[in-house]
Design a protein around this motif. Sequence first.
Motif, PDB file in Angstrom:
ATOM      1  N   ARG A 123       0.822  -1.273   0.179  1.00 62.84           N
ATOM      2  CA  ARG A 123      -0.059  -0.083  -0.042  1.00 62.84           C
ATOM      3  C   ARG A 123       0.989   1.273  -0.078  1.00 62.84           C
ATOM      4  NH1 ARG A 123      -5.042   0.354  -1.601  1.00 62.84           N
ATOM      5  NH2 ARG A 123      -6.138   2.071  -0.548  1.00 62.84           N
ATOM      6  N   PHE A 124       1.965   1.212   0.960  1.00 62.92           N
ATOM      7  CA  PHE A 124       2.856   2.064   0.795  1.00 62.92           C
ATOM      8  C   PHE A 124       3.427   2.420  -0.703  1.00 62.92           C
ATOM      9  CE2 PHE A 124       6.740   4.356   1.827  1.00 62.92           C
ATOM     10  CZ  PHE A 124       6.834   5.244   2.575  1.00 62.92           C
ATOM     11  N   SER A 125       3.874   1.527  -1.253  1.00 66.91           N
ATOM     12  CA  SER A 125       4.451   1.570  -2.535  1.00 66.91           C
ATOM     13  C   SER A 125       3.489   2.056  -3.466  1.00 66.91           C
ATOM     14  CB  SER A 125       4.941   0.181  -2.781  1.00 66.91           C
ATOM     15  OG  SER A 125       5.558   0.217  -4.258  1.00 66.91           O
ATOM     16  N   LEU A 126       2.308   1.718  -3.444  1.00 71.07           N
ATOM     17  CA  LEU A 126       1.207   2.102  -4.426  1.00 71.07           C
ATOM     18  C   LEU A 126       1.104   3.763  -4.126  1.00 71.07           C
ATOM     19  CD1 LEU A 126      -1.344   1.553  -6.207  1.00 71.07           C
ATOM     20  CD2 LEU A 126      -2.762   1.358  -4.183  1.00 71.07           C
ATOM     21  N   ILE A 127       0.848   4.019  -2.858  1.00 73.14           N
ATOM     22  CA  ILE A 127       0.751   5.548  -2.612  1.00 73.14           C
ATOM     23  C   ILE A 127       1.834   6.338  -3.427  1.00 73.14           C
ATOM     24  CG2 ILE A 127       0.472   7.211  -0.885  1.00 73.14           C
ATOM     25  CD1 ILE A 127      -1.455   5.119   0.630  1.00 73.14           C
ATOM     26  N   LEU A 128       2.797   5.947  -3.127  1.00 73.09           N
ATOM     27  CA  LEU A 128       4.091   6.559  -3.492  1.00 73.09           C
ATOM     28  C   LEU A 128       4.056   6.784  -5.014  1.00 73.09           C
ATOM     29  CD1 LEU A 128       6.801   7.812  -1.873  1.00 73.09           C
ATOM     30  CD2 LEU A 128       4.992   6.762  -0.611  1.00 73.09           C
ATOM     31  N   ARG A 129       3.875   5.494  -5.724  1.00 71.29           N
ATOM     32  CA  ARG A 129       3.733   5.630  -7.232  1.00 71.29           C
ATOM     33  C   ARG A 129       2.808   6.320  -7.602  1.00 71.29           C
ATOM     34  NH1 ARG A 129       3.629   0.228  -6.997  1.00 71.29           N
ATOM     35  NH2 ARG A 129       1.541  -0.249  -7.936  1.00 71.29           N
ATOM     36  N   VAL A 130       1.541   6.618  -6.990  1.00 72.15           N
ATOM     37  CA  VAL A 130       0.366   7.428  -7.639  1.00 72.15           C
ATOM     38  C   VAL A 130       0.827   8.907  -7.501  1.00 72.15           C
ATOM     39  CG1 VAL A 130      -2.084   7.941  -7.459  1.00 72.15           C
ATOM     40  CG2 VAL A 130      -1.042   5.417  -7.519  1.00 72.15           C
ATOM     41  N   MET A 131       1.254   9.293  -6.150  1.00 68.78           N
ATOM     42  CA  MET A 131       1.161  10.532  -5.589  1.00 68.78           C
ATOM     43  C   MET A 131       2.634  11.163  -5.839  1.00 68.78           C
ATOM     44  SD  MET A 131      -1.212   9.955  -2.435  1.00 68.78           S
ATOM     45  CE  MET A 131      -0.965  11.503  -1.539  1.00 68.78           C
ATOM     46  N   LEU A 132       3.539  10.354  -6.300  1.00 66.39           N
ATOM     47  CA  LEU A 132       5.016  11.007  -6.635  1.00 66.39           C
ATOM     48  C   LEU A 132       5.614  10.494  -7.778  1.00 66.39           C
ATOM     49  CD1 LEU A 132       7.009  12.908  -5.359  1.00 66.39           C
ATOM     50  CD2 LEU A 132       8.066  10.861  -3.990  1.00 66.39           C
ATOM     51  N   GLU A 133       5.740   9.285  -8.110  1.00 70.18           N
ATOM     52  CA  GLU A 133       6.432   8.811  -9.054  1.00 70.18           C
ATOM     53  C   GLU A 133       5.730   9.422 -10.554  1.00 70.18           C
ATOM     54  OE1 GLU A 133       8.484   5.349  -9.751  1.00 70.18           O
ATOM     55  OE2 GLU A 133       8.128   4.636  -7.769  1.00 70.18           O
ATOM     56  N   ALA A 134       4.194   9.165 -10.503  1.00 63.23           N
ATOM     57  CA  ALA A 134       3.580   9.506 -11.793  1.00 63.23           C
ATOM     58  C   ALA A 134       3.636  11.038 -11.934  1.00 63.23           C
ATOM     59  CB  ALA A 134       2.097   9.343 -11.426  1.00 63.23           C
ATOM     60  N   PRO A 135       3.504  11.988 -10.978  1.00 67.25           N
ATOM     61  CA  PRO A 135       3.768  13.342 -11.240  1.00 67.25           C
ATOM     62  C   PRO A 135       5.193  13.433 -11.828  1.00 67.25           C
ATOM     63  CG  PRO A 135       2.640  13.096  -9.029  1.00 67.25           C
ATOM     64  CD  PRO A 135       3.094  11.866  -9.462  1.00 67.25           C
ATOM     65  N   PHE A 136       6.176  12.881 -11.191  1.00 66.54           N
ATOM     66  CA  PHE A 136       7.515  12.891 -11.741  1.00 66.54           C
ATOM     67  C   PHE A 136       7.612  12.443 -13.305  1.00 66.54           C
ATOM     68  CE2 PHE A 136      11.200  10.305 -13.143  1.00 66.54           C
ATOM     69  CZ  PHE A 136      12.137  11.212 -13.291  1.00 66.54           C
ATOM     70  N   ARG A 137       6.895  11.464 -13.586  1.00 63.41           N
ATOM     71  CA  ARG A 137       7.078  11.026 -15.030  1.00 63.41           C
ATOM     72  C   ARG A 137       6.117  11.911 -16.039  1.00 63.41           C
ATOM     73  NH1 ARG A 137       8.294   5.175 -16.079  1.00 63.41           N
ATOM     74  NH2 ARG A 137       9.008   4.476 -14.251  1.00 63.41           N
ATOM     75  N   LEU A 138       5.012  12.527 -15.357  1.00 66.56           N
ATOM     76  CA  LEU A 138       4.137  13.436 -16.245  1.00 66.56           C
ATOM     77  C   LEU A 138       4.812  14.631 -16.618  1.00 66.56           C
ATOM     78  CD1 LEU A 138       0.707  12.952 -14.562  1.00 66.56           C
ATOM     79  CD2 LEU A 138       1.357  12.303 -16.916  1.00 66.56           C
ATOM     80  N   ALA A 139       5.656  14.978 -15.573  1.00 70.81           N
ATOM     81  CA  ALA A 139       6.387  16.209 -15.718  1.00 70.81           C
ATOM     82  C   ALA A 139       7.658  16.331 -16.463  1.00 70.81           C
ATOM     83  CB  ALA A 139       7.151  17.088 -14.283  1.00 70.81           C
ATOM     84  N   ARG A 140       8.211  15.075 -16.353  1.00 66.49           N
ATOM     85  CA  ARG A 140       9.428  14.626 -17.272  1.00 66.49           C
ATOM     86  C   ARG A 140       9.194  14.548 -18.900  1.00 66.49           C
ATOM     87  NH1 ARG A 140      11.090   9.784 -19.293  1.00 66.49           N
ATOM     88  NH2 ARG A 140      13.429   9.681 -19.465  1.00 66.49           N
ATOM     89  N   ARG A 141       7.679  14.219 -19.015  1.00 70.95           N
ATOM     90  CA  ARG A 141       7.475  14.104 -20.395  1.00 70.95           C
ATOM     91  C   ARG A 141       6.896  15.385 -20.616  1.00 70.95           C
ATOM     92  NH1 ARG A 141       5.862  10.086 -23.002  1.00 70.95           N
ATOM     93  NH2 ARG A 141       3.767  10.775 -23.572  1.00 70.95           N
ATOM     94  N   ALA A 142       6.408  16.123 -20.212  1.00 72.03           N
ATOM     95  CA  ALA A 142       5.679  17.404 -20.440  1.00 72.03           C
ATOM     96  C   ALA A 142       6.698  18.651 -20.698  1.00 72.03           C
ATOM     97  CB  ALA A 142       4.542  17.920 -19.521  1.00 72.03           C
TER      98      ALA A 142
END
Length: 277
Positions: A123-142
């Motif tokens: 659950r910890f890993s999922l929350i970090l993925r959705v709320m921190l890694e996904a924003p990083f990936r989206l910013a990296r692409r945009a």
Amino acid sequence: MPSRINGACTRVGSAGWVVPSCTMTAASAPPLAGRRALVTGAASGIGAALARRLAADGAAVLAVDRDEAGLAELTRATTGVEAVPCDLSDLAAVDALPAEVDVLVNNAGLQHVAPIPEFDPDRFSLILRVMLEAPFRLARRALPHMYAQGWGRVVNVSSVHGLRASPFKAAYVAAKHGLEGLSKVIALEGAAHGVTSNCLDPAYVRTPLVERQIADQARSHGIDADAVVEQVMLAPAAVKRLVEPEEVAELAAVLYGPASASITGASLSMDGGWTAH
Ligand code: NAD
């Protein structure tokens, strides 16, 4: 003569500075006319309010969420919003989202409440993925698209929990503190390219996420819902009311509006004085 610099209507001030001339744009075009915005977690609560506000401000809005029914409801009721179903815990799916985005709003989030010894690591890993890694990936692409045009806005919906901790919310607090750091790095790297990045830091907002917490806490404390809001949620705040999602959207609009060029790397509190302590 007014002109468009960094997306805002401007004029040359008496000292030669280029300053926003808000009244000149207000009557002519909405601030985000011709811009494309991507909002995560847009099917509900704050994200839906942000998507509606961005569309009202003239943006073509990509509404990203895993909740397809919620997206359908949003797009039915709002013109200028396109549904983009996506589970943000799937980072390959995140990397397939459109990169030509002018305003990126990282908003999707979820909560899990447990003491650390009992906190499920998945659950910890999922929350970090959705709320921190996904924003990083989206910013990296945009960012390359934003840099190429010399204008971009990254709005991160953080929380008072990006600035203050609470017990039993290890993943959420860690993810939000991480998002605050990511936002500041984007601000520093993006500054030379006309890109700003900021965090919005509300305390409790009246959304389904909070309604669920109220119900859970009422059960676990054996008190009614009003008592949970007054005695638990609003205890650290000086202003004793929940924030409304539209108020968060109003503050977000400042971050992409005509006076936004120098607001960057900031954390804008909307917490009723919680962090004044
Ligand atoms: P909400 O539950 O109403 O909406 C969250 C949305 O995120 C939902 O539509 C959900 O489907 C989506 N989402 C969750 N996981 C996803 C995933 N894996 N893939 C795609 N979409 C996913 O909650 P909200 O209160 O509107 O919260 C929005 C943001 O605001 C969150 O980041 C939250 O942490 C933050 N926030 C909320 C409050 C509050 O009191 N409500 C306060 C401060 C900050």
